[in-house]
Each structure stands twice: as structure tokens, then as C-alpha cells.
Design an enzyme around this catalytic site. Structure first.
Site, PDB file in Angstrom:
ATOM      1  N   TYR A   1      44.646  39.679  30.260  1.00  0.00           N
ATOM      2  CA  TYR A   1      43.703  40.735  29.913  1.00  0.00           C
ATOM      3  C   TYR A   1      43.273  40.588  28.465  1.00  0.00           C
ATOM      4  O   TYR A   1      44.116  40.410  27.588  1.00  0.00           O
ATOM      5  CB  TYR A   1      44.363  42.109  30.065  1.00  0.00           C
ATOM      6  CG  TYR A   1      44.849  42.414  31.461  1.00  0.00           C
ATOM      7  CD1 TYR A   1      44.051  43.148  32.337  1.00  0.00           C
ATOM      8  CD2 TYR A   1      46.098  41.978  31.906  1.00  0.00           C
ATOM      9  CE1 TYR A   1      44.488  43.432  33.624  1.00  0.00           C
ATOM     10  CE2 TYR A   1      46.532  42.259  33.187  1.00  0.00           C
ATOM     11  CZ  TYR A   1      45.734  42.986  34.039  1.00  0.00           C
ATOM     12  OH  TYR A   1      46.166  43.258  35.299  1.00  0.00           O
TER      13      TYR A   1
ATOM     14  N   HIS B   1      40.339  45.454  35.397  1.00  0.00           N
ATOM     15  CA  HIS B   1      40.351  44.167  36.086  1.00  0.00           C
ATOM     16  C   HIS B   1      40.653  43.017  35.109  1.00  0.00           C
ATOM     17  O   HIS B   1      40.083  42.951  34.040  1.00  0.00           O
ATOM     18  CB  HIS B   1      38.963  43.981  36.715  1.00  0.00           C
ATOM     19  CG  HIS B   1      38.783  42.663  37.377  1.00  0.00           C
ATOM     20  ND1 HIS B   1      39.395  42.356  38.567  1.00  0.00           N
ATOM     21  CD2 HIS B   1      38.079  41.576  37.018  1.00  0.00           C
ATOM     22  CE1 HIS B   1      39.061  41.123  38.912  1.00  0.00           C
ATOM     23  NE2 HIS B   1      38.263  40.633  37.998  1.00  0.00           N
TER      24      HIS B   1
ATOM     25  N   LYS C   1      38.331  36.148  39.567  1.00  0.00           N
ATOM     26  CA  LYS C   1      38.942  35.739  38.316  1.00  0.00           C
ATOM     27  C   LYS C   1      38.641  34.263  38.072  1.00  0.00           C
ATOM     28  O   LYS C   1      38.359  33.526  39.004  1.00  0.00           O
ATOM     29  CB  LYS C   1      40.460  35.926  38.377  1.00  0.00           C
ATOM     30  CG  LYS C   1      40.896  37.371  38.626  1.00  0.00           C
ATOM     31  CD  LYS C   1      42.407  37.507  38.581  1.00  0.00           C
ATOM     32  CE  LYS C   1      42.880  38.790  39.238  1.00  0.00           C
ATOM     33  NZ  LYS C   1      42.437  40.032  38.624  1.00  0.00           N
TER      34      LYS C   1
END
Lengths: 348, 348
Positions: A284, A295, A326
Site C-alpha cells: 500500500y 485497495h 493489482k
């Protein structure tokens, strides 16, 4: 037009220059003649645009294809990839990495080639070192690298590969306290430290309302930062070196996993386990609270500098990453630094 | 209520029987007393329902937890899983595979337990043999098996495991002809055979309009069925044994991959490469045309009888299969037969 197979080239006369080279960019000029690579020749033979003789003997497609495959390693792979790209209207020329691909609408001589394409069989183990080598070539020539992976049924998957860096906005300082190593996790009992670690640093996962469990990488990182002191179940203090050694026994790839984790943290990224996605970490850029994580854009897998990719595994990793929106990032340890490469499926 | 830690049990007096056993199904009766497992005791200690002494010494949660983890392998894992299930209102009791779980709304003594639950760390390599052993226990007791995999951050993923069989409706007979082995694929040049293989048997992938490429497993299968005769680039015939040996050099797991492929085909399933999903095959119960393949319900990965699962890889495989709405099936060779197990994520 008639061509002659000489060595690993098919040579055509002057008439071919206008018809194949000037309009469609096949082959290279050599002493007033046109030289085709084996792959180009096979393609034009299949299209019925040329005929080929070997000595006096005319070769049909099967005969030429079989000879070409004995002359050139992975000939049929390269043919499959070349045919696919040409069949979709791209201009393609031979290059150091197999092919140079021009952008759609672009032409040799008028446009810069954009991509270096490398054709690889799904069965060929692919060392990280090779990927880094292709990236270096591409960087020098200001191009991108595309890997064209041919599966056992000759379907092609295209991957684009680039170097990347990982930067985030989460910095953690502070806290001090103890934890106990129980098999493969560390438990922090002190509720003040639990609060700082969990809410400010986004470390660990609550065992219950008051106690926190840290993973081995998190623990080693916090030990090195002198935030955490770890004891074993009998109360003996474990130093960083012993801890790392023990963790490496539990987890073979602990060494480079920790290096990549540290690098992510030092660059302001928050890394949490990526187990559910089969990778080491999800990463993150910014975390405000672990209770409502936004997300994560990246899955990061730590590999050693001498890692060899198995392509079915690579395919699975990337496919899974993209199914959850991702990017799949591989972090590799190189001397004192950590490098990152981003590999994603792409469509031509 | 006061309990005493004796060996690896916490023993409570008669008053606990009414309060813990009769209403909430904690522990087991033993000579007029109530015996709790370490996991049950830790849970009730955390909940403030009991206190525990060891000899004369009262133990707080940390002390009890640390002692319990030295008494029982993987204590903290089992605690994490037990706490999760109890916390969601399930009745859970110790069993041969760690826990016996009652269905929602069900109670010990009134309802049959439905699941055997096994708690496993993501780091623990899991041999296929163990899974088959759990399945055997479960089958005998008419229960299902759930694996509760605890990742390094103590998140739990539940997998249900069952035996399955693969049956389809596609039978192939007929055709006869030659192919050439070029590195890791076989090319069929005869357009009549190409048509039969591709359109009736759903084998291979067209190299172009007239020629077909077969994968190594497809080729070996068709050779064994005496449909295909394979030569090398110089025209020498290759027999099945030599072919299989050569294929095993190209692909280490060719042996069991072929066995599973044959079994799927013989059971009427069409298997095509699963490379894009990181598995050996995607499998179809019924195929009408390769040009418009309907959705395949299964990914099948062939493993040897002595396979050891690495759980991050297992997690990735299953997650990917489910992201494309397929079941993840593992085919394993056992003597002359092939067995299949279906592993999927489940929510409790």
C-alpha cells in the site's frame, strides 16, 4: 519470386527488393540482393509469395520448415510469434532479442520501433538475469521489452516488462517494548505498544482486543529498528542474528523477503502478507487505518538475484494479480539495493 | 470458576459441568469433573469465564498461553482457528484432526458434527498423503474435511477438500497419419488427418490453414492409440518409449501429466492446456467445436502420489481458478488409477 536457401538465409534477386522490401519491409539489402531470415522466408513461403530452392532442389513448406528448425534453435516458436504479429498487420524485423516491433501504423525507416520482442517457450526456465539483460538492451535503445510466451498449444501470451520503483507516504517512528516468539509468530502483550504498532505503524494483527501478533518479517524489522525486544517462551532474549537465523529455518526465503520488506517500509510503503494471492506481500502506498484498508495496487514477491522463473508459475501469478486489479511486482536483492520489475500481460 | 492445569488438561470442579459443559459444550466429563483442552481453556480464560492455577500459582493469560505453547505443537495456530470459529457462534470440539465442527444451529448430542477441521500454518508443507489420510478418516465418519490455513498475519482461509471424479461426453476414435517432432511440439502435415484430429478429437492448434501442432501429451496419447506415427526432423521414426523419454527430458513432470491426460480423455473429457491459468489442463465435459469452446468448468493439475503442497502456491492456484469460475482439481496417479481431489475456498 525465387529464393535460394544459403546457410541460414534465403537470398532473392533484385526484383524482390521492390516487391518485398520497399513496400512491406521484409528482409535486408545485401550487395544488391535481398536476404530473408528463415522466419521471414517461411512466412512468405506459406503466403505463396516466394518459392525456395536448396541447391537445385525446390522445397515445399514442410521441407523448408523441417530444415529451418534444424538450422535455428526455437525456429518454430519464433515462426509462431512472427506469424501472429505479421498476421495482425504489424511490421516486424529481426533484432538482437528476436524481433523489433513497430507501433501500429508505424513503418521501418519512418517510425521508431517501439518494442523488442523475445519469443520464449512456456517450458524454458527464464532466469531473472536474462530479463535484466533484455531490459538493459532495451533501455539503451529506448525501447520496451515484450516477452511472447508460447504455450504447449502454441497460444501466445504477451507480457510487458519494465523496471519500477516503490514509493509510499507512510513513515513509522517510535514505540518500544517486548514480544514473545511462539513457533512462527511473535506475540506482543503490552497494550500501549500494541496500539502504537497497530494503529500508527499498521503492523501485525490483533490476537484479541489487547494483544498483537507480528509476522516474522515484521518482528525482524522492528527488532532491527530497536522498537521490539523478543524473548523465547522461557524468557531468554533473542538477538536479531539468532532471530533471523531461526526465521530462515522456518521460511527458506526469509533473507530476501526481509530485505524487500525493509526496503518497502523504508520507502514509505506498508506491506502486509499476500498469502491469499500466493505472493509475499500486498503493498500500500498509503494507509490511514487497518480497519478500512483501501485497495492495494501491488502484489510484491521477493526473489533472489539468481532466481529462475518457471513460466507457468509466472503466468499464474500475473493472471491472479490482474484478476484482482493489482500489478505484479518482483523485488530482487542486488548488493545493498533492492530492484523492482513490473510484469503484466499486454495485448498487441 | 477455578481450573487447574494438570499435564495438558485444565481440570475444573463439578460446578463447571452445568455452566460450561451442559449449556455451551466446553470440555469432556471425566470422573465427575470437567476437563478442558488447552485451547478451550485459553479461550475461556480470555473470555474471563475461568481462572487457572498451575500448582499453587495463578496464571494470567500471557503465562498460560506461553506454557500451553510449549506443551502443544502449533498451540497458537489451533487457538487462532478455535477462537475464530467459536467467535462466530459455532460449536467446536476437539477431534482427531484438531476440531469437529457442528453446522450452524447444530449442537453436540443433538446434531451430527459435519466437518473435521485441521489447522495448518501457511508455512507447513502439506503432503498429498496427509490430505488423503484426512479424507479417509472423514469418509469413514461420513464427514467433510476443512483445512483452516493460517497465514503469517494470522488470517484464516478455509478450504474444503473432497474426492471427485471426472466424466465427460467426448469420445474420439479414428484417424491415422504422420507427424514430425520439432523441439517441443509435433507438427501434422497431412490435411485429412489434421481435420479429423482437430474437428473430431479437438486436438492441437492450427499452425496455419492446413497444418496442425500437437502438444507433447497429445502426441504421446495419439501415438499410444496408434493414430499417430512420429518421425524426427531427419525422418527417423520415434517409438512411444523414446518419445516419452524425450518428452520427460523437456518436461520433468511429463510422466504423471500424460497419465492424467489419458485418464481424462478415456473418461470422455477434453483437456487443453491450462498454461494461462498456471495449471496443466483446463478440462471440458463436452466440446462441440474448438472455435467456440464453451466455458471450461475445471482446471486440472497433475501431481505425483508423493507430491507435497506448498500452501502459498495452493492458495494462488485455487484463488485463480475461482476468479475465472472454475474448480481447481488435482489429479494424482495411484498405481494403475488416477484419483482426483477438488479443493476450493469456502466460507464458514
Amino acid at each position: 519470386m525465387h529464393g535460394e536457401l544459403i546457410g541460414d538465409r534465403v537470398v532473392l534477386g533484385e526484383d524482390a527488393i521492390t516487391k518485398l522490401y520497399s513496400t512491406s519491409y521484409y528482409g535486408r539489402l545485401k550487395e544488391g540482393k535481398l536476404e530473408l531470415s528463415l522466419v521471414e522466408a517461411a512466412y512468405l513461403l506459406k503466403e505463396g509469395k516466394i518459392s525456395i530452392v536448396h541447391g537445385e532442389k525446390p522445397l515445399d513448406f514442410k521441407e523448408f520448415f523441417v530444415i529451418a528448425s534444424t538450422l535455428m534453435k526455437n525456429f518454430e516458436l519464433k515462426y509462431i510469434v512472427y506469424k501472429d504479429m505479421r498476421g495482425r498487420g504489424y511490421y516486424v524485423q529481426p533484432s538482437v532479442t528476436d524481433f523489433r516491433l513497430y507501433p501500429r501504423g508505424g513503418k521501418p525507416g519512418k517510425t521508431r520501433a517501439m518494442y523488442f520482442v523475445r519469443a520464449i517457450s512456456e517450458r524454458e526456465p527464464l532466469p531473472l538475469a536474462n530479463i535484466l539483460h533484455y531490459l538493459e538492451i532495451a533501455e539503451n535503445m529506448r525501447k520496451h521489452i515484450i516477452l511472447a510466451i508460447v504455450d504447449e498449444e502454441s497460444d501466445i501470451t504477451f507480457y510487458d516488462v519494465k523496471k519500477t520503483s516503490m514509493k509510499g507516504e507512510t513513515k513509522f517512528t517510535g514505540g518500544k517494548g517486548d514480544g514473545t516468539l511462539l513457533e512462527d509468530r511473535v506475540i506482543v502483550w503490552d497494550s500501549a505498544l500494541v496500539k502504537v504498532l497497530h494503529q500508527k505503524g499498521f503492523f501485525g494483527k490483533p490476537l484479541d482486543e489487547e494483544r498483537l501478533q507480528l509476522s516474522l518479517v515484521e518482528s525482524a524489522y522492528l527488532m532491527k529498528k530497536k522498537v521490539l525486544k523478543v524473548t523465547d517462551a522461557t524468557g531468554n532474549v533473542i538477538d536479531v542474528k539468532t532471530f533471523t537465523k531461526r526465521a530462515s529455518e522456518i521460511e527458506a526465503d526469509f533473507g530476501h523477503k526481509l530485505r524487500v520488506y525493509e526496503n518497502l517500509r523504508e520507502n514509505g510503503m506498508v506491506a502486509k502478507t499476500g498469502f491469499k494471492f500466493g505472493s509475499h506481500f500486498r503493498a500500500y502506498e498509503k494507509v490511514e487505518s487497518l480497519d478500512r484498508l483501501i485497495h492495494s495496487k501491488y502484489l510484491v514477491h521477493a526473489i533472489s538475484k539468481d532466481h529462475v522463473f518457471l513460466l507457468p508459475e509466472l503466468s499464474r501469478a500475473i493472471r491472479l494479480a490482474q484478476s484482482v486489479r493489482k500489478r505484479m511486482i518482483f523485488g530482487y536483492v542486488t548488493g545493498k539495493n533492492v530492484g523492482y520489475i513490473d510484469i503484466g500481460r499486454t495485448k498487441l
